[in-house]
Design an enzyme around this catalytic site. Sequence first.
Site: not given
Length: 350
Positions: A207, A301, A303
């Site tokens: 998993e 940030q 962007h």
Amino acid sequence: MRAAAAHGIYALAVPEEYGGSGETDYRYRMVVNEETARAGATSFNMTLGLQDDLVLAYLLDLTTPEQKKRWLTPFARGELLGALAMTEPGAGSDLQGIRTAAHRDGPGPDADWLLTGQKTFITSATSADFVIVAARTDPAAGSRGFSLLVVERGMPGLRRGRKLEKVGLHGQDTGELYFDNVAVPAENLIGTEGHGMAHLMSHLPRERLGIIASAYTTAREVYAATVRYCFERTAFDRAIGDFQHSRFVLAEMGTELDVAEAFVDRCVLASNAGELTPVDAAKGKWYLSELQKRVADQCLQLHGGYGYMLEYPVARAFVDGRVQTIYGGSTEIMKEIIGRDIAQRARAGG
């Protein structure tokens, strides 16, 4: 999921006799993770990961030939979706606190199980056709008093609660399940009665490998998209990627991802060889999920204001990835597992 199965990217490990390809090399699952990350299909990838990395592993490892024939064939076609129900309102990481219980409805090994209890935060709870439920079947046996029962759609007493409203992953359902004296046939017990906890523990590395894979591939893709953005977007007459601060942030993230990739590859190969330990899986799970969270935050940030808009992939990566450090064992639990191993080795002189 039916389309994914038809295109050969789902249920890869199902043996050919049940309609699958019988491909157990996890490197193929990594390819699927990479491509779904490029497509930004985070919710789909989470559902696919649940089925391929978790539910399928239980069906392959713990079922009888009759059970395999009954469940694996439709599973391989994407017609039968499963879920794993461990978490309860009062039992998350502490599985010993599970209160959902089942007892025999009569004498003998062929008697039905009567299942009662509640589960929450269950991935695919509202869409699953069957649910593998961890239940206490012998209250006096401690950790050896748990078993795994498969509850199927339509069984009287099974009730699905609300679809939970999450911060991210809006295209994937997470919900609640209620069991009110559900009569589960004896043939729906998987694995060995009383060994449910051991079965759960033995499947945790797989998993967590699934979370490692999705964390790395998602972080790598959002980083690549941000690099492109930084050299397309301009400010003060030059690309924002040409400012020293931006270059340094990109350099740091790129280095961290390259270093992490080596450990991810090591985990994949160890899993292929059946040698991925719970401790190494815990190391990878906490580190890669925290790296994904950090990369998504830094990329958002870079962007600027556009990064906060959900029409941009970086914004969706930011909210969709936040859960990675929580489910499958939180960062704190992973560090506890690793810390206990360090202490045991130190006391043993290792």
